[in-house]
Design a protein around this motif. Structure first.
Motif, PDB file in Angstrom:
ATOM      1  N   VAL B 125       0.754  -1.330  -0.093  1.00  0.00           N
ATOM      2  CA  VAL B 125      -0.078  -0.099   0.040  1.00  0.00           C
ATOM      3  C   VAL B 125       0.948   1.377   0.056  1.00  0.00           C
ATOM      4  CG1 VAL B 125      -1.802   1.263   1.277  1.00  0.00           C
ATOM      5  CG2 VAL B 125      -1.594  -1.326   1.282  1.00  0.00           C
ATOM      6  N   THR B 126       1.738   1.193   0.941  1.00  0.00           N
ATOM      7  CA  THR B 126       2.484   2.432   1.142  1.00  0.00           C
ATOM      8  C   THR B 126       3.758   2.857   0.015  1.00  0.00           C
ATOM      9  OG1 THR B 126       4.066   1.272   2.430  1.00  0.00           O
ATOM     10  CG2 THR B 126       2.443   2.520   3.712  1.00  0.00           C
ATOM     11  N   GLY B 127       3.938   1.782  -0.678  1.00  0.00           N
ATOM     12  CA  GLY B 127       5.144   1.941  -1.729  1.00  0.00           C
ATOM     13  C   GLY B 127       6.513   1.910  -0.892  1.00  0.00           C
ATOM     14  N   ALA B 128       7.512   1.268  -1.764  1.00  0.00           N
ATOM     15  CA  ALA B 128       8.829   1.192  -1.339  1.00  0.00           C
ATOM     16  C   ALA B 128       9.596   2.431  -0.999  1.00  0.00           C
ATOM     17  CB  ALA B 128       9.845  -0.058  -1.917  1.00  0.00           C
ATOM     18  N   ASN B 129       9.473   3.302   0.033  1.00  0.00           N
ATOM     19  CA  ASN B 129      10.269   4.256   0.498  1.00  0.00           C
ATOM     20  C   ASN B 129      10.834   4.359   1.809  1.00  0.00           C
ATOM     21  OD1 ASN B 129       8.512   5.886   1.659  1.00  0.00           O
ATOM     22  ND2 ASN B 129       7.444   5.869  -0.423  1.00  0.00           N
ATOM     23  N   LYS B 130      11.628   5.043   2.276  1.00  0.00           N
ATOM     24  CA  LYS B 130      12.060   5.112   3.532  1.00  0.00           C
ATOM     25  C   LYS B 130      10.918   5.250   4.607  1.00  0.00           C
ATOM     26  CE  LYS B 130      16.158   7.429   3.682  1.00  0.00           C
ATOM     27  NZ  LYS B 130      16.684   8.796   3.802  1.00  0.00           N
ATOM     28  N   TYR B 131      10.124   6.040   4.179  1.00  0.00           N
ATOM     29  CA  TYR B 131       8.886   6.450   5.347  1.00  0.00           C
ATOM     30  C   TYR B 131       7.818   5.353   5.175  1.00  0.00           C
ATOM     31  CZ  TYR B 131      11.574  10.248   5.706  1.00  0.00           C
ATOM     32  OH  TYR B 131      12.523  11.244   6.082  1.00  0.00           O
ATOM     33  N   GLY B 132       7.760   4.450   4.002  1.00  0.00           N
ATOM     34  CA  GLY B 132       6.791   3.478   3.944  1.00  0.00           C
ATOM     35  C   GLY B 132       7.357   2.469   4.778  1.00  0.00           C
ATOM     36  N   ILE B 133       8.457   2.274   4.746  1.00  0.00           N
ATOM     37  CA  ILE B 133       9.218   1.131   5.687  1.00  0.00           C
ATOM     38  C   ILE B 133       9.081   1.488   7.178  1.00  0.00           C
ATOM     39  CG2 ILE B 133      11.256  -0.084   6.209  1.00  0.00           C
ATOM     40  CD1 ILE B 133      12.339   0.578   3.603  1.00  0.00           C
ATOM     41  N   VAL B 134       9.190   2.629   7.570  1.00  0.00           N
ATOM     42  CA  VAL B 134       9.119   3.214   8.925  1.00  0.00           C
ATOM     43  C   VAL B 134       7.725   2.617   9.180  1.00  0.00           C
ATOM     44  CG1 VAL B 134       8.876   5.037  10.377  1.00  0.00           C
ATOM     45  CG2 VAL B 134      10.941   4.777   8.903  1.00  0.00           C
ATOM     46  N   LEU B 135       6.550   3.063   8.345  1.00  0.00           N
ATOM     47  CA  LEU B 135       5.299   2.838   8.625  1.00  0.00           C
ATOM     48  C   LEU B 135       4.946   1.250   8.723  1.00  0.00           C
ATOM     49  CD1 LEU B 135       2.723   4.626   9.483  1.00  0.00           C
ATOM     50  CD2 LEU B 135       1.900   4.093   6.998  1.00  0.00           C
ATOM     51  N   ALA B 136       5.478   0.514   7.756  1.00  0.00           N
ATOM     52  CA  ALA B 136       5.100  -0.766   7.677  1.00  0.00           C
ATOM     53  C   ALA B 136       5.862  -1.628   8.734  1.00  0.00           C
ATOM     54  CB  ALA B 136       5.860  -1.332   6.337  1.00  0.00           C
ATOM     55  N   LEU B 137       7.020  -1.398   9.102  1.00  0.00           N
ATOM     56  CA  LEU B 137       7.684  -1.870  10.315  1.00  0.00           C
ATOM     57  C   LEU B 137       6.987  -1.588  11.656  1.00  0.00           C
ATOM     58  CD1 LEU B 137      11.483  -2.511   9.026  1.00  0.00           C
ATOM     59  CD2 LEU B 137       9.554  -4.303   9.067  1.00  0.00           C
ATOM     60  N   GLY B 138       6.804  -0.410  11.703  1.00  0.00           N
ATOM     61  CA  GLY B 138       6.266   0.027  12.867  1.00  0.00           C
ATOM     62  C   GLY B 138       5.112  -0.574  13.232  1.00  0.00           C
ATOM     63  N   LEU B 139       4.198  -0.634  12.119  1.00  0.00           N
ATOM     64  CA  LEU B 139       2.905  -1.203  12.546  1.00  0.00           C
ATOM     65  C   LEU B 139       3.182  -2.678  12.716  1.00  0.00           C
ATOM     66  CD1 LEU B 139       0.647   0.557   9.809  1.00  0.00           C
ATOM     67  CD2 LEU B 139       0.605   0.887  12.435  1.00  0.00           C
ATOM     68  N   ALA B 140       4.110  -3.365  12.080  1.00  0.00           N
ATOM     69  CA  ALA B 140       4.175  -4.739  12.094  1.00  0.00           C
ATOM     70  C   ALA B 140       4.645  -4.994  13.621  1.00  0.00           C
ATOM     71  CB  ALA B 140       5.167  -5.265  11.419  1.00  0.00           C
ATOM     72  N   TYR B 141       5.345  -4.238  14.396  1.00  0.00           N
ATOM     73  CA  TYR B 141       6.057  -4.542  15.608  1.00  0.00           C
ATOM     74  C   TYR B 141       5.065  -4.078  16.929  1.00  0.00           C
ATOM     75  CZ  TYR B 141      10.434  -6.464  13.671  1.00  0.00           C
ATOM     76  OH  TYR B 141      11.031  -7.324  12.990  1.00  0.00           O
ATOM     77  N   THR B 142       4.047  -3.227  16.450  1.00  0.00           N
ATOM     78  CA  THR B 142       3.165  -2.809  17.303  1.00  0.00           C
ATOM     79  C   THR B 142       2.744  -3.925  18.199  1.00  0.00           C
ATOM     80  OG1 THR B 142       2.902  -0.536  16.188  1.00  0.00           O
ATOM     81  CG2 THR B 142       1.279  -1.062  17.896  1.00  0.00           C
ATOM     82  N   PRO B 143       1.982  -4.901  17.690  1.00  0.00           N
ATOM     83  CA  PRO B 143       1.246  -5.735  18.662  1.00  0.00           C
ATOM     84  C   PRO B 143       2.010  -6.316  19.604  1.00  0.00           C
ATOM     85  CG  PRO B 143       0.865  -6.120  16.278  1.00  0.00           C
ATOM     86  CD  PRO B 143       1.867  -5.058  16.225  1.00  0.00           C
TER      87      PRO B 143
END
Lengths: 570, 270
Positions: B125-143
């Motif tokens: 959804v977010t696309g491969a860029n720095k902030y996309g990664i931050v959002l994706a990994l951030g959400l992935a580790y939130t649980p």
């Protein structure tokens, strides 16, 4: 069996008059140091003969627990024995190899710990835990071990021994767990039982029950007991001899009756003076409309959730009516589970009512608007039982005491500071405002909790067992302080306790609760001298108070010392 | 004493890595993006201190340039996960009841996915860029954070000082922020520091799958994964970023421990 064991024992010098044969346990000049070099015990010596009960008495920090643990060689790693010898059943505990020590533990000396809630393994059935030691030490078949375990459970008066064997520890109350623990230890027929504050965590009724069973059991099997305690009443009733410790030093020792009746040392006298005493000198409370009134109050705990249903709610308080006048101290007494704490919480609106109503200054509490609810909440305060969990470990004492001032009329920074300093001074903690709770002792922490409750000058304070987690001498100090502050500020108080003797010093009126209901209420003199209900009598007995007696143990004012005991030390 | 040396070592390591990242903005020995096919896969030597990669790019330059991206991604990700997870965990643990149950059902469903898979899905959804990664990994580790905070709060809310705060008249929000949140700090600090390591590695895994920081921009993660085929012939490709990641993690862990003790009043000398 005895003679055979005695034959193996080397001759040990005798110290106590009246000991027959070589003592079972002989401790000579025991000295313990912490890793940092602080002394914990300074050369204490005592002997325990077969079948004798010796009490090690002292306040927390006196090193009494460490002395008990040293006998089993179960000292924590930061404590080291730097001098003295311990001879247990002819073996030198210090030099014995681990293997030999393991065979001594359990079979020669067993240990009962203070905290029954954590001393049984919650993941094993009671039966498995009982049989474990038996099968390990005596190598008998499982069936035989089981039979002996059931018989032992019956002896410690567990109602359904077979059912108990298959249950897990969490279903039992503290008193029952302590009896199971006792069964577990006594199953191996140890010759010495080390009981480390075995009843301190229990309410007065279970305390008496457990002590009685322990005394019977050890007497019939001829087991010697090393009783580690801070409670002189236990010493008076169950110990043959006593050793008083103060900060690691041996203060006084001798026959229990002798020491309690004629204490030679000032410290021992101060311990005896700390025993609760009745006080009839309190001025009568003026007749006035009640500050708070409970009418037919019921409080329910929701039943346990099952998959598709819910069990019926359980009434913890059932139809209780009670009124407290301004400046009156009402003590509510009962065993665990009697609903006394629940009533206290419901009274100040911490728990929802299932029925009835609470009236505050004649008005239904908190029924008028927001402002009303706020006034009600601000006028009521609470002192909690456990001083170790009632203070936020991340806040400084000064901030904890100041926090209630955030509500109510706004104050300038300087005014706040002055109020806090004055309050801290009143509870005897001047200049400790910058400390964190962890740096304070239990008694000091409870003073902080009292300061926090009183700083806003509340009309009503609910004190939930404020002293039962403390040592006898500290209890006395905190109670005295509480009484002083009460006389000075004149707040009304709902004082919850499981121990009748403890409340006789502070209460104007006593209410006895049992299974969520009030069974009896009256003035201190009424309850103590003319108890009507059986439950009240049981509580009095558990507090070792005979009807009409002023105090369980009392030292005459002239200091000459006299012992007024219902039952003499046997 | 031991505490102070640990803190010092940790602080030095973190300071060094930060300095590397800052230095790369104004100076690197070579242009980290310039290809030089004649100088492919050169071992470390006087010309290229840490050797060159399969396109002849200078590894030291790429390491310096990659420090910024790697640290930024990891730090932001940990921050996102901690903030979001703490907020949700506090709410679930403090209010219990229906809110808690609904939140935990979602949370546990997310926990059932491997973090990387979840991140992959989000990155679509977010696309491969720095902030996309931050959002994706951030959400992935939130649980994970939600679970930890909720558990800590559940045990803290039974403490009498929390009830005392209510008796005083504090609102639920004040009680939560003043008495519960600060006491969650120690486990959060431990989780946060170890999560930093996971994120650096997760970023390299994403790069490996072509969804990380897009090439040719260097990060330690994508340097590590592009060095993988040459591990036998040109080991220095993997060693340099690997050592950097390891030392950074060591530094952050030491610093985190020191910070945790420093924030804990119980460690204060009496």
């Amino acid at each position: 069996m005895n003679s055979r064991m005695n034959a193996r024992m080397p001759a040990v010098p005798q110290s106590l008059p009246g000991g027959q044969g070589a003592p079972l346990l002989s401790v000579r000049g025991l000295t313990l140091r912490s890793a940092a070099g602080t002394p914990i015990l300074n050369g204490i010596s005592f002997d325990i003969a077969q079948g004798e009960v010796l009490a090690l008495v002292g306040e927390s920090g006196s090193g009494k627990t460490m002395a008990g643990r040293a006998v089993m060689r179960l000292l924590p790693s930061q404590v080291r024995q730097t001098g003295g010898t311990i001879t247990l059943a002819g073996h030198d505990v210090a030099t014995l190899p681990d293997r030999g020590m393991r065979s001594l533990r359990g079979q020669v000396a067993g240990m009962v710990f203070q905290e029954p809630m954590v001393s049984l393994n919650p993941a094993m059935t009671v039966g498995a835990q009982l049989c474990e030691g038996l099968m390990l030490h005596e190598k008998i078949p499982a069936q035989a071990a089981r039979e002996r375990a059931v018989a032992m459970l019956a002896r410690v008066q567990i109602a359904d021994p077979e059912g108990c064997m298959a249950s897990y520890p969490h279903v039992f109350s503290g008193g029952m767990r302590q009896r199971i623990m006792l069964a577990c230890v006594m199953l191996l027929k140890p010759r010495l039982l080390i009981a480390d504050e075995p009843t301190t965590a229990l309410d007065a009724l279970s305390q008496r029950e457990v002590m009685q069973i322990m005394a019977d059991l050890t007497r019939t099997s001829g087991t010697a007991v090393l009783l580690v305690t801070h409670d002189l009443q236990l010493v008076a009733h169950y110990a043959d001899s006593v050793l008083v410790l103060k900060r690691g030093d041996q203060v006084e020792s001798g026959r229990a009756g002798e020491v309690l009746r004629n204490p030679r040392e000032a410290y021992t006298r101060s311990l005896i003076a700390a025993l609760p005493r009745r006080d009839d000198s309190r001025p009568a409370v003026a007749d006035a409309p009640p500050v708070i009134e409970a009418r037919n109050v019921a409080v329910a705990y929701p039943g346990a959730h099952r998959l598709f249903s819910r069990q019926a709610d359980k009434l913890a308080v059932d139809g209780v009516s009670l009124a407290i006048r301004p400046g009156e101290v009402v003590a509510v007494v009962g065993g665990s589970g009697s609903g006394k704490t629940t009533l206290g919480r419901a009274l100040i609106g911490l728990l929802p009512l299932a029925g009835g109503e609470i009236r505050f200054r004649g008005q239904p509490a908190g029924s008028g608007g927001r402002q009303d609810r706020r006034d009600f909440r601000l006028a009521c305060q609470m002192v909690f039982q456990d001083p170790y969990s009632s203070l936020d470990p991340r806040q400084r004492i000064g901030d904890i005491v100041a926090e209630p001032l955030n509500h109510g009329e706004p104050l300038t920074r300087a005014q706040r500071r002055a109020r806090v300093d004055a309050m801290l001074a009143e509870v005897g903690l001047d200049g400790l405002g910058e400390r964190y709770p962890h740096a304070l002792s239990g008694g000091q922490r409870q003073r902080v909790a009292i300061a926090r409750a009183l700083i806003r000058r509340p009309a009503l304070v609910v004190a939930d067992e404020p002293v039962s987690a403390l040592d006898m001498t500290i209890q006395k100090q905190v109670l005295t302080l509480f009484r002083q502050l009460q006389a000075q500020h004149g707040f009304a108080c709902f004082f919850v306790s499981h121990n009748l003797a403890a409340v006789s010093e502070v209460a104007d009126r006593i209410v006895v609760m049992h299974q969520g209901r009030i069974v009896e209420q009256g003035s201190v003199a009424d309850i103590f001298d003319r108890p009507q209900h059986d439950y009240t009598r049981a509580l009095l007995e558990a507090a070792y108070v005979a009807p009409g007696q002023r105090a369980p143990l009392s030292v005459a004012e002239d200091g000459a010392g006299s012992l007024a005991l219902g039952a003499a030390a046997s | 004493m031991k505490l102070r040396t640990n803190a010092l070592i940790g602080g030095l390591l973190v300071a060094t890595v930060t300095a590397m990242a800052l230095l790369s903005v104004i100076w690197t020995p070579y242009n980290p993006l310039r290809l030089n096919l004649r100088m492919r896969l050169k071992p470390p030597g006087s010309l290229h201190w840490l050797g060159t990669d399969e396109f002849g790019r200078d590894i030291l330059s790429r390491l310096l340039a990659g420090a910024g991206a790697s640290l930024l991604v990891a730090a932001l990700t940990v921050l996102v996960a901690l903030l979001l997870g703490t907020l949700l965990g506090l709410i679930a643990g403090y209010f219990r009841g229906r809110i808690d149950r609904v939140m935990m059902v979602f949370n546990d469903a997310l926990l059932a996915f491997p973090g990387i898979l979840l991140a992959l899905g989000i990155m679509v959804v977010t696309g491969a860029n720095k902030y996309g990664i931050v959002l994706a990994l951030g959400l992935a580790y939130t649980p994970t954070v939600v679970r930890l905070v909720r558990g800590t709060v559940l045990s803290l809310r039974e403490k009498e000082y929390v009830e005392a705060s209510r008796v005083i008249g504090n609102s639920e929000l004040v009680t939560m922020l003043r008495h519960i949140l600060p006491n969650c700090a120690a486990p959060l600090m431990v989780l946060g520091t170890s999560m930093f390591g996971w994120v650096v590695l997760a970023e390299s895994a994403l790069s490996f799958l072509g969804l990380g920081v897009p090439p040719p921009a260097p990060t330690w993660g994508n340097m590590l994964s592009s060095g993988r085929p040459y591990i036998e012939s040109a080991a220095w490709l993997g060693i340099a970023p690997g050592v950097c990641i390891a030392l950074t993690l060591l530094g952050i862990n030491l610093l985190g421990d020191a910070l945790r003790d420093w924030l804990d009043p119980r460690m204060e000398p009496r």
